[in-house]
Design a protein around this motif. Structure first.
Motif, PDB file in Angstrom:
ATOM      1  N   ALA A 313       0.835  -1.205   0.000  1.00  0.00           N
ATOM      2  CA  ALA A 313       0.000   0.000   0.000  1.00  0.00           C
ATOM      3  C   ALA A 313       0.869   1.255   0.000  1.00  0.00           C
ATOM      4  O   ALA A 313       0.574   2.235  -0.703  1.00  0.00           O
ATOM      5  CB  ALA A 313      -0.927  -0.013   1.214  1.00  0.00           C
ATOM      6  N   ILE A 314       1.956   1.237   0.775  1.00  0.00           N
ATOM      7  CA  ILE A 314       2.857   2.399   0.816  1.00  0.00           C
ATOM      8  C   ILE A 314       3.576   2.569  -0.517  1.00  0.00           C
ATOM      9  O   ILE A 314       3.671   3.679  -1.060  1.00  0.00           O
ATOM     10  CB  ILE A 314       3.866   2.250   1.971  1.00  0.00           C
ATOM     11  N   LEU A 315       4.062   1.467  -1.080  1.00  0.00           N
ATOM     12  CA  LEU A 315       4.785   1.548  -2.355  1.00  0.00           C
ATOM     13  C   LEU A 315       3.872   1.994  -3.490  1.00  0.00           C
ATOM     14  O   LEU A 315       4.329   2.637  -4.444  1.00  0.00           O
ATOM     15  CB  LEU A 315       5.418   0.192  -2.691  1.00  0.00           C
ATOM     16  N   ASN A 316       2.596   1.672  -3.404  1.00  0.00           N
ATOM     17  CA  ASN A 316       1.648   2.068  -4.449  1.00  0.00           C
ATOM     18  C   ASN A 316       1.171   3.508  -4.305  1.00  0.00           C
ATOM     19  O   ASN A 316       0.487   4.026  -5.193  1.00  0.00           O
ATOM     20  CB  ASN A 316       0.431   1.134  -4.442  1.00  0.00           C
ATOM     21  N   SER A 317       1.513   4.135  -3.197  1.00  0.00           N
ATOM     22  CA  SER A 317       1.058   5.517  -2.984  1.00  0.00           C
ATOM     23  C   SER A 317       2.219   6.488  -2.774  1.00  0.00           C
ATOM     24  O   SER A 317       2.002   7.635  -2.384  1.00  0.00           O
ATOM     25  CB  SER A 317       0.119   5.575  -1.771  1.00  0.00           C
ATOM     26  N   THR A 318       3.431   6.015  -3.038  1.00  0.00           N
ATOM     27  CA  THR A 318       4.602   6.892  -2.908  1.00  0.00           C
ATOM     28  C   THR A 318       5.579   6.606  -4.049  1.00  0.00           C
ATOM     29  O   THR A 318       5.532   5.549  -4.681  1.00  0.00           O
ATOM     30  CB  THR A 318       5.347   6.664  -1.573  1.00  0.00           C
ATOM     31  N   HIS A 319       6.434   7.559  -4.275  1.00  0.00           N
ATOM     32  CA  HIS A 319       7.538   7.328  -5.214  1.00  0.00           C
ATOM     33  C   HIS A 319       8.707   8.204  -4.784  1.00  0.00           C
ATOM     34  O   HIS A 319       8.537   9.405  -4.542  1.00  0.00           O
ATOM     35  CB  HIS A 319       7.150   7.667  -6.654  1.00  0.00           C
ATOM     36  N   VAL A 320       9.890   7.582  -4.669  1.00  0.00           N
ATOM     37  CA  VAL A 320      11.065   8.297  -4.175  1.00  0.00           C
ATOM     38  C   VAL A 320      12.233   8.073  -5.135  1.00  0.00           C
ATOM     39  O   VAL A 320      12.501   6.940  -5.544  1.00  0.00           O
ATOM     40  CB  VAL A 320      11.465   7.825  -2.757  1.00  0.00           C
ATOM     41  N   ARG A 321      12.902   9.142  -5.482  1.00  0.00           N
ATOM     42  CA  ARG A 321      14.119   9.062  -6.299  1.00  0.00           C
ATOM     43  C   ARG A 321      15.225   9.843  -5.597  1.00  0.00           C
ATOM     44  O   ARG A 321      14.957  10.834  -4.900  1.00  0.00           O
ATOM     45  CB  ARG A 321      13.898   9.677  -7.684  1.00  0.00           C
ATOM     46  N   ASN A 339       5.697   8.828 -10.259  1.00  0.00           N
ATOM     47  CA  ASN A 339       6.949   8.502 -10.948  1.00  0.00           C
ATOM     48  C   ASN A 339       7.089   9.330 -12.225  1.00  0.00           C
ATOM     49  O   ASN A 339       8.130   9.944 -12.480  1.00  0.00           O
ATOM     50  CB  ASN A 339       6.970   7.002 -11.271  1.00  0.00           C
ATOM     51  N   GLY A 340       6.026   9.351 -13.031  1.00  0.00           N
ATOM     52  CA  GLY A 340       6.078  10.077 -14.297  1.00  0.00           C
ATOM     53  C   GLY A 340       6.390  11.548 -14.118  1.00  0.00           C
ATOM     54  O   GLY A 340       7.156  12.139 -14.882  1.00  0.00           O
ATOM     55  N   HIS A 341       5.802  12.141 -13.096  1.00  0.00           N
ATOM     56  CA  HIS A 341       6.043  13.567 -12.849  1.00  0.00           C
ATOM     57  C   HIS A 341       7.484  13.812 -12.408  1.00  0.00           C
ATOM     58  O   HIS A 341       8.154  14.728 -12.912  1.00  0.00           O
ATOM     59  CB  HIS A 341       5.071  14.069 -11.775  1.00  0.00           C
ATOM     60  N   ILE A 342       7.976  12.981 -11.508  1.00  0.00           N
ATOM     61  CA  ILE A 342       9.317  13.207 -10.949  1.00  0.00           C
ATOM     62  C   ILE A 342      10.402  13.003 -12.002  1.00  0.00           C
ATOM     63  O   ILE A 342      11.310  13.831 -12.141  1.00  0.00           O
ATOM     64  CB  ILE A 342       9.550  12.287  -9.728  1.00  0.00           C
ATOM     65  N   TRP A 343      10.318  11.897 -12.765  1.00  0.00           N
ATOM     66  CA  TRP A 343      11.430  11.661 -13.701  1.00  0.00           C
ATOM     67  C   TRP A 343      11.418  12.659 -14.849  1.00  0.00           C
ATOM     68  O   TRP A 343      12.478  13.031 -15.370  1.00  0.00           O
ATOM     69  CB  TRP A 343      11.456  10.217 -14.195  1.00  0.00           C
ATOM     70  N   ARG A 344      10.228  13.111 -15.233  1.00  0.00           N
ATOM     71  CA  ARG A 344      10.200  14.115 -16.301  1.00  0.00           C
ATOM     72  C   ARG A 344      10.695  15.475 -15.808  1.00  0.00           C
ATOM     73  O   ARG A 344      11.427  16.170 -16.508  1.00  0.00           O
ATOM     74  CB  ARG A 344       8.781  14.255 -16.848  1.00  0.00           C
ATOM     75  N   PHE A 346      12.751  16.235 -13.324  1.00  0.00           N
ATOM     76  CA  PHE A 346      14.151  16.334 -12.895  1.00  0.00           C
ATOM     77  C   PHE A 346      15.103  15.433 -13.682  1.00  0.00           C
ATOM     78  O   PHE A 346      16.219  15.175 -13.238  1.00  0.00           O
ATOM     79  CB  PHE A 346      14.261  16.022 -11.398  1.00  0.00           C
ATOM     80  N   LYS A 347      14.671  14.952 -14.837  1.00  0.00           N
ATOM     81  CA  LYS A 347      15.542  14.199 -15.743  1.00  0.00           C
ATOM     82  C   LYS A 347      16.131  12.944 -15.111  1.00  0.00           C
ATOM     83  O   LYS A 347      17.294  12.602 -15.329  1.00  0.00           O
ATOM     84  CB  LYS A 347      16.675  15.092 -16.275  1.00  0.00           C
ATOM     85  N   PHE A 348      15.320  12.262 -14.306  1.00  0.00           N
ATOM     86  CA  PHE A 348      15.738  10.946 -13.842  1.00  0.00           C
ATOM     87  C   PHE A 348      15.539   9.944 -14.978  1.00  0.00           C
ATOM     88  O   PHE A 348      14.903  10.249 -15.985  1.00  0.00           O
ATOM     89  CB  PHE A 348      14.908  10.511 -12.625  1.00  0.00           C
ATOM     90  N   LYS A 349      16.064   8.741 -14.801  1.00  0.00           N
ATOM     91  CA  LYS A 349      15.880   7.719 -15.821  1.00  0.00           C
ATOM     92  C   LYS A 349      14.415   7.306 -15.883  1.00  0.00           C
ATOM     93  O   LYS A 349      13.771   7.083 -14.865  1.00  0.00           O
ATOM     94  CB  LYS A 349      16.750   6.491 -15.518  1.00  0.00           C
ATOM     95  N   GLU A 350      13.927   7.169 -17.099  1.00  0.00           N
ATOM     96  CA  GLU A 350      12.532   6.790 -17.301  1.00  0.00           C
ATOM     97  C   GLU A 350      12.292   5.368 -16.799  1.00  0.00           C
ATOM     98  O   GLU A 350      13.154   4.500 -16.908  1.00  0.00           O
ATOM     99  CB  GLU A 350      12.190   6.884 -18.788  1.00  0.00           C
ATOM    100  N   GLN A 351      11.126   5.151 -16.254  1.00  0.00           N
ATOM    101  CA  GLN A 351      10.670   3.833 -15.810  1.00  0.00           C
ATOM    102  C   GLN A 351      11.513   3.236 -14.684  1.00  0.00           C
ATOM    103  O   GLN A 351      11.414   2.053 -14.397  1.00  0.00           O
ATOM    104  CB  GLN A 351      10.637   2.840 -16.991  1.00  0.00           C
ATOM    105  N   GLN A 352      12.335   4.041 -14.060  1.00  0.00           N
ATOM    106  CA  GLN A 352      13.108   3.532 -12.929  1.00  0.00           C
ATOM    107  C   GLN A 352      12.186   3.359 -11.724  1.00  0.00           C
ATOM    108  O   GLN A 352      11.310   4.183 -11.476  1.00  0.00           O
ATOM    109  CB  GLN A 352      14.235   4.504 -12.591  1.00  0.00           C
ATOM    110  N   ARG A 353      12.401   2.286 -10.979  1.00  0.00           N
ATOM    111  CA  ARG A 353      11.540   2.039  -9.822  1.00  0.00           C
ATOM    112  C   ARG A 353      11.851   3.007  -8.692  1.00  0.00           C
ATOM    113  O   ARG A 353      12.920   3.604  -8.638  1.00  0.00           O
ATOM    114  CB  ARG A 353      11.742   0.602  -9.329  1.00  0.00           C
TER     115      ARG A 353
END
Length: 359
Positions: A313-321, A339-344, A346-353
């Motif tokens: 439940a926590i992993l499905n409602s959070t994303h950390v890079r 995830n989509g918002h953060i990697w776009r 701040f130029k993180f790698k796409e689809q990274q967990r």
């Protein structure tokens, strides 16, 4: 003593001298008679082939007038067929004779030069000659090395390493470079796209302005119907009271997490409402990369202690890079959108967990 290479070159250039005279005779005969027989064409072709073979020895011995020497093959190439040459007008014939004569003089001079060299060597001992040749080879090798492309690329690579790594690592940091407005335009991209990714992954940001951002990104790419919501309540105090627990950090470890957070350099926040979902984003510059790692390790430790359902439940409602000491945290009910918002942004790698997930 005798130099076999010199003797061979001399003989071949003498033959070239003879063949060059024959070449002129063929051309002028064709021009005079205004025709060429098949037999003459065949002999002319063989003659041109032999001249081409002898040309290499001639050019190898030349120390000057290389352009004139190369004109031999230019003239030979222009005279494709005797039948074509037979149609030369007076101007073309005169040009041919002028160019041919220039090459003939050079051949004659080169033969005389090699004859003199042969006579000079006759009075030199073999040991002295070999010593001289060794010296010439060494000088030539040094010259070729100094002027080689390999050396130039080695020097360029050394300069790049010096600028990108050695100077910042041991003499003058990128932080100092970034404080100079003009130099910052160069030093910041080098630090972000070369130094940190390839040489020092945990090289720290000292300002949010240094963090890589996608200036062309707009929120609607991820949240089509999103609207910015007030984020004034997403204060550091709010973060300390709510976010550690939202990430699964155990109550006993929350004080340590808060202590790590309290040392942070800067924090930015965002909030969006989309389809009734509250999306919160916290972008934090921790005091050091070690602090950022320690904070994330506390979250991982807490997640590992939770039941599977709670952890999911926590992993499905959070994303950390994380990138060095910069940590981006998204909290909502849709991890993929976070995830989509953060990697776009701040130029993180796409689809990274998420960094909280088992790696």
């Amino acid at each position: 003593m005798e130099d076999p290479v010199l003797n061979r070159n001399l003989e071949e250039i003498k033959e070239l001298h003879t063949r060059w005279t024959q070449f002129r005779d063929f051309v002028l005969t064709a021009v005079k008679s205004r025709r060429a027989t098949p037999q003459a064409e065949m002999k002319f072709l063989e003659l041109k082939s032999r001249i081409a073979m002898l040309q290499d020895s001639f050019m190898a011995t030349l120390e000057h007038s290389h352009k004139t020497g190369q004109n031999i093959m230019t003239i030979v190439g222009d005279c494709i067929l005797l039948q074509r040459v037979a149609n030369y007008n007076d101007a073309e014939r005169q040009k041919f004779e002028f160019d041919w004569n220039e090459c003939y003089i050079l051949l004659t001079e080169q033969i005389a030069h090699l004859e003199e060299e042969k006579q000079r060597l006759a009075g030199i001992s073999e040991a002295a000659f070999k010593a001289r040749r060794r010296k010439e080879r060494i000088v030539a090798a040094v010259y070729n090395f100094i002027h080689s492309a390999g050396l130039k690329w080695t020097i360029v690579a050394a300069i790049i390493v010096l600028i990108v790594y050695v100077i910042p690592a041991y003499f003058y940091s990128y932080s100092a470079f970034h404080s100079m407005p003009v130099i910052k335009m160069v030093s910041l991209p080098i630090a972000n796209y070369v130094y940190r990714p390839f040489l020092a992954r945990d090289y720290e940001y000292r300002s949010m302005d240094w963090v890589e951002r996608n200036k062309g990104y707009v929120t609607n790419e991820i949240f089509p119907d999103a609207r910015a919501s007030g984020a004034s309540d997403l204060t550091p105090e709010f973060f300390k009271m709510n976010v550690p627990r939202s990430l699964g950090i155990q109550p006993a470890d929350v004080p340590q997490a808060i202590e790590l957070f309290d040392r942070h350099i800067a924090m930015e926040v965002e909030r969006f409402l989309t389809a009734g979902i509250d999306m919160q984003f916290y972008y934090i510059l921790f005091a050091s990369s070690d602090d950022a790692k320690a904070f994330i390790d506390l979250a991982r430790k807490g997640l590992d202690s939770l039941p599977q359902a709670t952890r999911d439940a926590i992993l499905n409602s959070t994303h950390v890079r994380r990138r060095a000491n910069f940590v981006a945290i998204g909290i909502g009910s849709h991890a993929l959108m976070l995830n989509g918002h953060i990697w776009r942004k701040f130029k993180f790698k796409e689809q990274q967990r998420s960094i909280l997930e088992p790696q």
